[in-house]
Design a protein around this motif. Structure first.
Motif, PDB file in Angstrom:
ATOM      1  N   UNK A 289       0.913  -1.155  -0.043  1.00  0.00           N
ATOM      2  CA  UNK A 289      -0.060   0.111  -0.163  1.00  0.00           C
ATOM      3  C   UNK A 289       0.985   1.214   0.059  1.00  0.00           C
ATOM      4  N   UNK A 290       0.136   2.460  -0.646  1.00  0.00           N
ATOM      5  CA  UNK A 290       1.090   3.788  -0.527  1.00  0.00           C
ATOM      6  C   UNK A 290       1.443   3.995   0.897  1.00  0.00           C
ATOM      7  N   UNK A 291       2.451   4.591   1.258  1.00  0.00           N
ATOM      8  CA  UNK A 291       2.852   5.447   2.340  1.00  0.00           C
ATOM      9  C   UNK A 291       3.392   4.090   3.405  1.00  0.00           C
ATOM     10  N   UNK A 292       3.744   3.139   2.869  1.00  0.00           N
ATOM     11  CA  UNK A 292       4.240   1.850   3.752  1.00  0.00           C
ATOM     12  C   UNK A 292       5.605   2.232   4.269  1.00  0.00           C
ATOM     13  N   UNK A 293       5.963   1.880   5.615  1.00  0.00           N
ATOM     14  CA  UNK A 293       7.016   2.002   6.107  1.00  0.00           C
ATOM     15  C   UNK A 293       7.905   0.871   5.744  1.00  0.00           C
ATOM     16  N   UNK A 294       9.211   1.254   5.601  1.00  0.00           N
ATOM     17  CA  UNK A 294      10.159   0.217   5.343  1.00  0.00           C
ATOM     18  C   UNK A 294      10.224  -1.069   5.865  1.00  0.00           C
ATOM     19  N   UNK A 295       9.939  -1.256   7.179  1.00  0.00           N
ATOM     20  CA  UNK A 295       9.831  -2.497   7.999  1.00  0.00           C
ATOM     21  C   UNK A 295       8.680  -3.277   7.609  1.00  0.00           C
ATOM     22  N   UNK A 296       7.775  -2.498   7.353  1.00  0.00           N
ATOM     23  CA  UNK A 296       6.483  -3.263   7.000  1.00  0.00           C
ATOM     24  C   UNK A 296       6.602  -3.675   5.577  1.00  0.00           C
ATOM     25  N   UNK A 297       7.320  -3.100   4.822  1.00  0.00           N
ATOM     26  CA  UNK A 297       7.500  -3.431   3.407  1.00  0.00           C
ATOM     27  C   UNK A 297       8.298  -4.536   3.225  1.00  0.00           C
ATOM     28  N   UNK A 298       9.368  -4.832   4.149  1.00  0.00           N
ATOM     29  CA  UNK A 298      10.337  -5.788   4.462  1.00  0.00           C
ATOM     30  C   UNK A 298       9.403  -6.999   4.779  1.00  0.00           C
ATOM     31  N   UNK A 299       8.370  -7.002   5.519  1.00  0.00           N
ATOM     32  CA  UNK A 299       7.514  -8.081   6.079  1.00  0.00           C
ATOM     33  C   UNK A 299       7.068  -8.932   5.014  1.00  0.00           C
ATOM     34  N   UNK A 300       6.681  -8.260   3.705  1.00  0.00           N
ATOM     35  CA  UNK A 300       6.221  -8.825   2.659  1.00  0.00           C
ATOM     36  C   UNK A 300       6.939  -9.870   1.984  1.00  0.00           C
ATOM     37  N   UNK A 301       8.297  -9.745   2.076  1.00  0.00           N
ATOM     38  CA  UNK A 301       9.326 -10.867   1.804  1.00  0.00           C
ATOM     39  C   UNK A 301       9.334 -11.917   2.503  1.00  0.00           C
TER      40      UNK A 301
END
Length: 356
Positions: A289-301
């Motif tokens: 989602x737009x405005x996702x913080x880096x740690x949250x983005x890392x969690x999709x991996x």
């Protein structure tokens, strides 16, 4: 995360033909009678992204993995569905499972394909669908507010539901005020709060300039996302190889396929961004989602990456392609070190550092 779009509409408006085209398959039986589709057909489609193609080539990756979108071809709805008419409740249960709704409306005349209402009126068709969805939501909220169940709700939840019920009874779709409302109403399975795209299915002659039906839709629903496609043409395009496809599209004056249009509108509608990871083993696109913080983005991996996050090494896709690698970007001062408060941008190429 990818996202899931449900294709809905009255019987015989072209849902199964569009589904076949979008998924480049023949899974959905297309026939000239209502309720041809009973169980939903599901197709997962790669979101082709030229940026990922270039990253994969530069990194000489062994694997290239696109993000994807899931299309669900849902049985035709008829007036009275909220009361069980046609495939009523089954239709409504399938539509609750999607992230966004594609309202497909018929905007072409044809003596060969019957219309369930015996006349072509896309506005009336769309209002029929919207009315049934509103009636379904009214039923859900009224049951929640019944005396026995009402006791289980917090006071603010009761007030919220009463306000939504008022909106629905006025023939309006329920509106969402904030994230808490969205979370609560989503758990109830409300349909009117789902993002929507109106897709006008036209004949080949009307594909470029539209017709009286598409103009009426644009005038009536000027605040909604509207895409014009010809399902038959889309089906033909997807049956061709890449070279033939390009030639055919030029001949008919089509710049992009309906699939590309729907993906673009869908990402915008759901506020989605794409970031990339790229290396010799794999280049891959990821959706957040737009405005996702880096740690949250890392969690999709990997889910552990969020709690073990240290930092992100980031370059723009444009810089990666320009300089040829993350290392070259670093040499040219284009690689950034970002912390936990970094908001991921569309097109970022990221490498996450995490605790083991």
């Amino acid at each position: 995360m990818g996202f899931k779009c449900g294709i809905v509409g009255l019987p015989n408006v072209g849902k199964s033909t569009l589904f076949n085209a979008l998924t480049a398959s023949k899974n959905a039986e297309a026939a000239n009678f209502p309720f041809c589709t009973i169980d939903p057909n599901i197709g997962i489609v790669d979101v082709i992204d030229e940026r990922l193609d270039k990253l994969s080539n530069l990194s000489n990756s062994k694997k290239k993995i696109y993000t994807n979108i899931t299309f669900v071809d849902i049985a035709g709805l008829v007036k009275g569905a909220s009361k069980g008419e046609g495939l009523g409740n089954k239709f409504l249960s399938h539509i609750r499972e999607v992230d966004a709704i594609i309202h497909l409306v018929r905007c072409f005349d044809s003596d060969k394909i019957t219309h369930v209402n015996s006349k072509i009126d896309p506005i009336e068709d769309l209002e029929t669908i919207k009315t049934e969805i509103i009636l379904s939501d009214i039923d859900i909220i009224q049951k929640k507010l019944e005396k026995g169940k009402k006791k289980l709700l917090q006071e603010k939840e009761v007030k919220m539901l009463e306000e939504k019920l008022r909106q629905l009874n006025e023939g309006k779709e329920a509106t969402i005020e904030d994230k808490n409302e969205k979370q609560f109403l989503t758990t109830l399975g409300l349909l009117t709060i789902k993002p929507k795209i109106i897709v006008c299915n036209v004949d080949e002659e009307s594909l470029i300039k539209g017709n009286i039906f598409t103009e009426s839709i644009k005038k009536k629903y000027s605040n909604e996302k509207i895409v014009t496609i010809c399902a038959d043409i889309e089906d033909q395009i997807m049956g061709l190889d890449n070279n033939e496809r390009e030639t055919f599209m030029k001949e008919i004056g089509l710049n992009k396929t309906g699939l590309n249009q729907l993906i673009k509108e869908g990402y915008d509608l759901l506020n989605l961004d794409t970031f990339f990871t790229s290396g010799p083993e794999e280049s891959r696109a990821w959706t957040v989602e737009k405005n996702t913080l880096a740690p949250k983005a890392a969690s999709v991996i990997h889910t552990d990456f969020e709690k073990n996050f240290i930092r992100a090494e980031a370059v723009t896709c444009e810089d990666f392609i320009k300089f040829g690698s993350a290392e070259k970007c670093k040499e040219n001062g284009k690689l950034r070190i970002e912390g936990k408060d970094y908001i991921v941008k569309d097109g970022d190429v990221l490498y996450f550092r995490v605790n083991p």
